[in-house]
Write a protein that holds these residues in place. Structure first.
Motif, PDB file in Angstrom:
ATOM      1  N   GLN A 176     101.907  81.999  33.252  1.00 57.56           N
ATOM      2  CA  GLN A 176     100.898  81.322  32.406  1.00 57.56           C
ATOM      3  C   GLN A 176      99.694  80.857  33.195  1.00 57.56           C
ATOM      4  O   GLN A 176      98.698  80.454  32.642  1.00 57.56           O
ATOM      5  CB  GLN A 176     101.538  80.090  31.765  1.00 57.56           C
ATOM      6  CG  GLN A 176     102.091  80.337  30.391  1.00 57.56           C
ATOM      7  CD  GLN A 176     102.225  79.057  29.626  1.00 57.56           C
ATOM      8  OE1 GLN A 176     101.365  78.179  29.710  1.00 57.56           O
ATOM      9  NE2 GLN A 176     103.301  78.933  28.883  1.00 57.56           N
ATOM     10  N   LYS A 177      99.875  80.839  34.494  1.00 59.34           N
ATOM     11  CA  LYS A 177      98.867  80.221  35.349  1.00 59.34           C
ATOM     12  C   LYS A 177      97.510  80.908  35.241  1.00 59.34           C
ATOM     13  O   LYS A 177      97.442  82.114  35.269  1.00 59.34           O
ATOM     14  CB  LYS A 177      99.361  80.264  36.798  1.00 59.34           C
ATOM     15  CG  LYS A 177      98.850  79.120  37.615  1.00 59.34           C
ATOM     16  CD  LYS A 177      99.464  79.171  39.009  1.00 59.34           C
ATOM     17  CE  LYS A 177      98.602  78.338  39.939  1.00 59.34           C
ATOM     18  NZ  LYS A 177      99.079  78.376  41.298  1.00 59.34           N
ATOM     19  N   PHE A 227     106.931  73.022  41.014  1.00 56.79           N
ATOM     20  CA  PHE A 227     106.662  72.950  39.577  1.00 56.79           C
ATOM     21  C   PHE A 227     105.211  72.573  39.319  1.00 56.79           C
ATOM     22  O   PHE A 227     104.525  73.191  38.502  1.00 56.79           O
ATOM     23  CB  PHE A 227     107.601  71.926  38.935  1.00 56.79           C
ATOM     24  CG  PHE A 227     107.299  71.635  37.493  1.00 56.79           C
ATOM     25  CD1 PHE A 227     107.637  72.559  36.520  1.00 56.79           C
ATOM     26  CD2 PHE A 227     106.672  70.453  37.118  1.00 56.79           C
ATOM     27  CE1 PHE A 227     107.365  72.297  35.175  1.00 56.79           C
ATOM     28  CE2 PHE A 227     106.396  70.195  35.781  1.00 56.79           C
ATOM     29  CZ  PHE A 227     106.739  71.117  34.816  1.00 56.79           C
ATOM     30  N   VAL A 250     104.363  70.455  30.219  1.00 56.89           N
ATOM     31  CA  VAL A 250     103.033  70.559  30.801  1.00 56.89           C
ATOM     32  C   VAL A 250     102.269  71.769  30.277  1.00 56.89           C
ATOM     33  O   VAL A 250     101.100  71.681  29.932  1.00 56.89           O
ATOM     34  CB  VAL A 250     103.153  70.635  32.332  1.00 56.89           C
ATOM     35  CG1 VAL A 250     101.783  70.781  32.948  1.00 56.89           C
ATOM     36  CG2 VAL A 250     103.847  69.394  32.860  1.00 56.89           C
ATOM     37  N   GLN A 251     102.964  72.902  30.205  1.00 60.43           N
ATOM     38  CA  GLN A 251     102.252  74.121  29.845  1.00 60.43           C
ATOM     39  C   GLN A 251     102.377  74.430  28.361  1.00 60.43           C
ATOM     40  O   GLN A 251     103.102  73.750  27.639  1.00 60.43           O
ATOM     41  CB  GLN A 251     102.825  75.293  30.641  1.00 60.43           C
ATOM     42  CG  GLN A 251     102.434  75.247  32.094  1.00 60.43           C
ATOM     43  CD  GLN A 251     103.025  76.413  32.844  1.00 60.43           C
ATOM     44  OE1 GLN A 251     104.207  76.671  32.756  1.00 60.43           O
ATOM     45  NE2 GLN A 251     102.197  77.122  33.580  1.00 60.43           N
ATOM     46  N   TYR A 304     112.935  75.521  42.046  1.00 67.27           N
ATOM     47  CA  TYR A 304     112.019  75.013  41.048  1.00 67.27           C
ATOM     48  C   TYR A 304     112.490  73.685  40.469  1.00 67.27           C
ATOM     49  O   TYR A 304     111.708  72.808  40.174  1.00 67.27           O
ATOM     50  CB  TYR A 304     111.941  76.065  39.951  1.00 67.27           C
ATOM     51  CG  TYR A 304     110.807  75.915  39.005  1.00 67.27           C
ATOM     52  CD1 TYR A 304     109.503  75.978  39.470  1.00 67.27           C
ATOM     53  CD2 TYR A 304     111.043  75.761  37.654  1.00 67.27           C
ATOM     54  CE1 TYR A 304     108.460  75.867  38.594  1.00 67.27           C
ATOM     55  CE2 TYR A 304     110.001  75.655  36.776  1.00 67.27           C
ATOM     56  CZ  TYR A 304     108.714  75.705  37.248  1.00 67.27           C
ATOM     57  OH  TYR A 304     107.695  75.593  36.386  1.00 67.27           O
ATOM     58  N   LYS A 306     108.178  82.232  34.488  1.00 70.09           N
ATOM     59  CA  LYS A 306     107.493  81.982  33.223  1.00 70.09           C
ATOM     60  C   LYS A 306     106.279  81.093  33.432  1.00 70.09           C
ATOM     61  O   LYS A 306     105.210  81.342  32.886  1.00 70.09           O
ATOM     62  CB  LYS A 306     108.448  81.305  32.244  1.00 70.09           C
ATOM     63  CG  LYS A 306     109.096  82.253  31.274  1.00 70.09           C
ATOM     64  CD  LYS A 306     109.832  81.477  30.204  1.00 70.09           C
ATOM     65  CE  LYS A 306     110.386  82.398  29.137  1.00 70.09           C
ATOM     66  NZ  LYS A 306     111.237  81.663  28.194  1.00 70.09           N
ATOM     67  N   ALA A 307     106.477  80.038  34.227  1.00 73.44           N
ATOM     68  CA  ALA A 307     105.375  79.098  34.467  1.00 73.44           C
ATOM     69  C   ALA A 307     104.255  79.782  35.214  1.00 73.44           C
ATOM     70  O   ALA A 307     103.073  79.593  34.911  1.00 73.44           O
ATOM     71  CB  ALA A 307     105.896  77.897  35.245  1.00 73.44           C
ATOM     72  N   GLN A 308     104.609  80.611  36.204  1.00 73.80           N
ATOM     73  CA  GLN A 308     103.568  81.274  36.989  1.00 73.80           C
ATOM     74  C   GLN A 308     102.805  82.283  36.151  1.00 73.80           C
ATOM     75  O   GLN A 308     101.613  82.484  36.349  1.00 73.80           O
ATOM     76  CB  GLN A 308     104.198  81.968  38.197  1.00 73.80           C
ATOM     77  CG  GLN A 308     104.497  80.975  39.313  1.00 73.80           C
ATOM     78  CD  GLN A 308     105.153  81.635  40.507  1.00 73.80           C
ATOM     79  OE1 GLN A 308     105.812  82.651  40.378  1.00 73.80           O
ATOM     80  NE2 GLN A 308     104.983  81.031  41.668  1.00 73.80           N
ATOM     81  N   ASP A 368     102.817  75.432  40.191  1.00 72.27           N
ATOM     82  CA  ASP A 368     102.890  76.537  39.235  1.00 72.27           C
ATOM     83  C   ASP A 368     102.317  76.161  37.873  1.00 72.27           C
ATOM     84  O   ASP A 368     101.909  77.030  37.112  1.00 72.27           O
ATOM     85  CB  ASP A 368     104.341  76.995  39.058  1.00 72.27           C
ATOM     86  CG  ASP A 368     104.859  77.648  40.322  1.00 72.27           C
ATOM     87  OD1 ASP A 368     104.026  78.077  41.136  1.00 72.27           O
ATOM     88  OD2 ASP A 368     106.090  77.711  40.495  1.00 72.27           O
ATOM     89  N   THR A 369     102.332  74.892  37.544  1.00 71.84           N
ATOM     90  CA  THR A 369     101.798  74.503  36.242  1.00 71.84           C
ATOM     91  C   THR A 369     100.403  73.905  36.383  1.00 71.84           C
ATOM     92  O   THR A 369      99.932  73.211  35.495  1.00 71.84           O
ATOM     93  CB  THR A 369     102.720  73.475  35.569  1.00 71.84           C
ATOM     94  OG1 THR A 369     102.938  72.392  36.477  1.00 71.84           O
ATOM     95  CG2 THR A 369     104.063  74.080  35.205  1.00 71.84           C
ATOM     96  N   LYS A 380     112.522  80.157  35.023  1.00 69.70           N
ATOM     97  CA  LYS A 380     111.556  79.145  34.594  1.00 69.70           C
ATOM     98  C   LYS A 380     110.292  79.241  35.435  1.00 69.70           C
ATOM     99  O   LYS A 380     109.179  79.136  34.941  1.00 69.70           O
ATOM    100  CB  LYS A 380     112.168  77.739  34.750  1.00 69.70           C
ATOM    101  CG  LYS A 380     113.100  77.334  33.644  1.00 69.70           C
ATOM    102  CD  LYS A 380     113.440  75.855  33.759  1.00 69.70           C
ATOM    103  CE  LYS A 380     114.864  75.633  34.190  1.00 69.70           C
ATOM    104  NZ  LYS A 380     115.220  74.220  34.365  1.00 69.70           N
TER     105      LYS A 380
END
Lengths: 466, 294
Positions: free
Chosen positions: A465-466, A120, B46-47, A415, A461-463, A123-124, A458
């Motif tokens: 945004q990276k 997590f 966080v994001q 995750y 989605k987080a990746q 990825d964030t 999840k």
């Protein structure tokens, strides 16, 4: 006249409230930042480096806190331009506090990162990739740190934290009880088979009249001594070549017949053979207390137990967990020092993490105090194994877990751990004999799979945004 | 002249409530609006959050654990009427001119000022299967007490007993205050008319205490929906209990927000919970004239 005075008072009051509210919100952030700025802006002709402050946030037991405070002092002597702010929290509050700090944009420079949170955090964009720093570090040689201690924090070939410790969850037996029952002590190199284990555990289980489960007079309601303390499902699953999830963490594999067999094994230990306390008995007195009292013959042990077990009134030693297919397995925990991806002073922060992780003096002290197995391989294989005056004798079992038999928690592959928590909360139905393992896994597998799928969503989605 | 006096008093009154209003605006209304917005997003703390429409709400209604936790939360509320009956009896007892009644008032009120965490740990021991005092007391009557906290069926009962114990002192203080407001003349009049003890309770004490009961039911329900600390400490598996038998809405909300990185989902849950609480409180106010004494 009076009215206007009142107005004035009210206005002043409101202003002061508003201002003080804003002020208190800011003191932590920008004021400190300003203080740093002025410090760094000062012309420092004599000093080679600008003064920097590193914030370290970690949870700690009192003795750990003392140790780390010493270590930080040493670090500051070596790097006089760095000031370390060491902030500790109680273990239970740590995760929430860290998340609040991250959400508030005040991520500390160095903090504890659990292996389960690494995916997590990577990825964030929370964790700094430490690989380049590790390669050129003069503080330590990475090849001298347990490979598992690094791999738990490595994703796609990049390492994001250094281990504070590695926690092998080995197995220990009460030697005095074994000798009293005339049972040969287990071989530290070769695991018992499940059948051997059950038969030994039966001999070591006694009711209030001294009968064991093989005797027809045995009363399972009045057991005074158990063959083994609480049984986790993990060592049974891994000791039977099964697993919770496939290698890439996408498919829940609890419907594997070998998995079902291992659940049956654990349930039978309680319900059929009566050699392990039921979960109800467990809630009345924990296995740990029973072990300390000398009323269970076999129990799990981690290096963190070492000091406490030195005070035991009976003799004990390590053994491998039993296995159904010759290969035993247990979990290997760890806690790591991560560096924030947003730190302004990555080199100093990394140096501090490295110091805390592998400084030989502190590793030696933690080892002598009975807190952990050293993170440094050469120290563990020589100094630690040679500490023969201190129990347990077969310390090699710990190293076996670290090097070969230790598994990552299954949820470190995913995750988040919601699917695994669901398993732990529900599996009590099997332990209490309310459901057969077959029916249980059949019912639970789709639910767990759904949670894993959601966790993959999840992650994606987080990746993105990276 | 009188008008300005009044105005002045009004201003002073506003001044007094101003700090609370500001606090309410800053730390309650602000976060509420924020969480309302976030409940329509997939925010992971966080994001950056992106809008997902009503997905969180839709998923919530298909979430088995949500229903289970809602069921548990409502189940725990059995403790409210039980607690109120006990509190009323206790208050009536304490209202008599018995020697040491003041000391008893303090003793019964004590649990209310104890730290919740300490009380929870204490009760873990009281409810212990083999060593707990509760099961010891049951054994006097030949009853083999259950494993209160280790058993799916009994864990909620165990927690309810604890909550009743914790709450009864505080409620009885409210009832005591209510009792002391009951005019003595009513009892005298009743006595003259030949009413018995029970008749007096039934027709004077009980009706005149209904405003207190109303208040206690409302605060009890609101508090009941927010059950968290006791469950997290006393139930295994981080507040889930065996087979999710103890988990409450707020515990599940916390897990979603802080363990599983689903702050958006947790916000949606918070709003659903808030709406349920609002509706229940609204109904209670709506029907209060049916049973609450003016």
């Amino acid at each position: 006249m009076k009215k206007s005075l009142l107005f004035l008072v009210v206005t002043v009051f409101i202003l002061s409230m508003v201002l003080s509210a804003c002020g208190s919100g800011n003191t932590n952030g920008s004021n400190e930042g300003k203080a740093n700025e002025t410090a760094t802006n000062q012309p420092n002709a004599d000093k080679p480096k600008d003064k920097v402050t590193i914030n370290l946030v970690a949870f700690a037991q009192p003795h750990e806190q003392k140790m780390y405070t010493q270590l930080i002092k040493k670090y500051q002597e070596k790097y006089p331009h760095v000031k370390v702010n060491y902030i500790t929290t109680p273990p239970a509050d740590y995760a929430t506090k860290l998340q609040a700090m991250i959400a508030g944009g005040q991520t500390p420079d160095v903090f504890y990162a659990s292996p389960e949170n690494v995916s997590f955090m990577v990825d964030t964009d929370q964790l700094l990739d430490l690989t380049p720093y590790i390669e050129k570090s003069d503080i330590f040689n990475v090849d001298n740190v347990w490979q598992k201690g690094i791999s738990k924090y490595t994703r796609d070939g990049k390492t994001y934290a250094l281990p504070k410790d590695v926690g092998p969850f080995a197995y220990v037996y009460n030697k005095s009880l074994f000798e009293k029952a005339g049972i040969p002590t287990p071989d530290p190199k070769k695991p018992l088979t499940w059948d051997e284990y059950i038969s030994i555990a039966k001999k070591l289980t006694l009711d209030d009249k001294g009968n064991n489960p093989e005797s027809p007079d045995f009363n399972p309601k009045k057991i005074k001594q158990y063959g083994a303390g609480f049984w986790w499902h993990e060592p049974a699953v891994w000791g039977n070549g099964a697993d919770y999830i496939n290698e890439d963490g996408t498919k829940v594999t609890i419907d594997d017949p070998k998995f079902i067999e291992s659940l049956q094994f654990v349930a039978d230990l309680r319900n059929k053979h009566h050699v392990v306390p039921s979960s109800e008995d467990e809630s009345s007195m924990g296995g740990y207390t029973r072990w300390l009292n000398g009323t269970v013959a076999m129990f799990p042990m981690g290096p963190w137990d070492t000091a406490a077990f030195w005070d035991l009134k009976f003799d004990y030693d390590l053994m491998p967990w039993p296995s159904n297919n010759g290969t035993w397995g247990t979990w290997l925990g760890s806690q790591g020092f991560g560096v924030s991806a947003k730190t302004k002073n990555p080199q100093e922060a990394f140096d501090l993490a490295a110091f805390l992780s592998v400084d030989p003096d502190i590793q030696r002290e933690a080892m002598t105090m009975g807190l952990q197995v050293p993170n440094l391989i050469d120290m563990a294989k020589n100094d630690y194994l040679n500490m023969t005056d201190k129990k347990p004798v077969s310390k090699q079992v710990f190293l076996d877990v670290i090097e070969t038999n230790g598994h990552d928690w299954a949820f470190e592959k995913t995750y988040d751990r919601e699917w695994y928590d669901l398993f732990n909360s529900s599996v009590t139905q099997v332990w209490d004999g309310k459901k057969t393992p077959e029916a249980f896994v059949k019912e639970l597998q789709p639910k767990m799979q759904e949670l894993v799928d959601k966790s993959i969503e999840k992650k994606k989605k987080a990746q993105a945004q990276k | 002249m009188q008008l300005t006096e009044k105005k002045k008093e009004m201003w002073i009154a506003y001044l007094f409530i101003l700090p609370l209003l500001l606090q309410f605006a800053l730390f309650t209304v602000g976060p509420m609006i924020f969480s309302g917005i976030m409940s329509f997003t997939d925010w992971n703390i966080v994001q950056k959050a992106s809008f997902v429409g009503f997905d969180n709400y839709k998923n919530l209604f298909q979430d088995e654990k949500f229903w289970k936790s809602l069921y548990n939360t409502v189940y725990y509320m059995i403790g409210i009427p039980v607690g109120l009956i006990l509190a009323m009896l206790l208050a009536i007892g304490l209202n008599r001119p018995i020697k040491g009644s003041k000391a008893f008032r303090v003793i019964f009120y004590m649990p209310a000022v104890c730290s919740l965490a300490a009380v929870a740990i204490l009760w873990q021991w009281l409810l212990n299967k083999d060593y707990g005092l509760i099961n010891y007391a049951l054994s006097w009557f030949g009853i083999e007490g259950p494993s209160w906290l280790g058993n799916e069926t009994w864990i909620k009962a165990g927690l309810i007993i604890m909550m009743v114990w914790k709450g009864v002192g505080a409620s009885s203080i409210f009832y005591l205050a209510g009792l002391q407001n009951v005019p003595k003349s009513l009892y005298e009049a009743a006595e003259i008319d030949g009413a018995g003890k029970f008749g007096m309770f039934r027709h004077i004490t009980f009706p005149l205490l209904t405003p207190m009961t109303f208040f206690l039911v409302i605060t009890g329900l609101i508090g009941g929906f927010q059950l968290f600390v006791e469950v997290v400490i006393m139930a295994s598996n981080g507040g889930d209990g065996p087979n999710n038998s103890a988990v409450t809405l707020v515990v599940y909300m916390f897990q979603k927000a802080f363990n599983y990185y689903e702050m958006g989902y947790a916000s949606a849950m918070a709003w659903v919970l808030g709406i349920i609480m609002f509706i229940i409180t609204f109904i209670q106010f709506k029907f209060q004239d049916k049973w609450v004494h003016e």
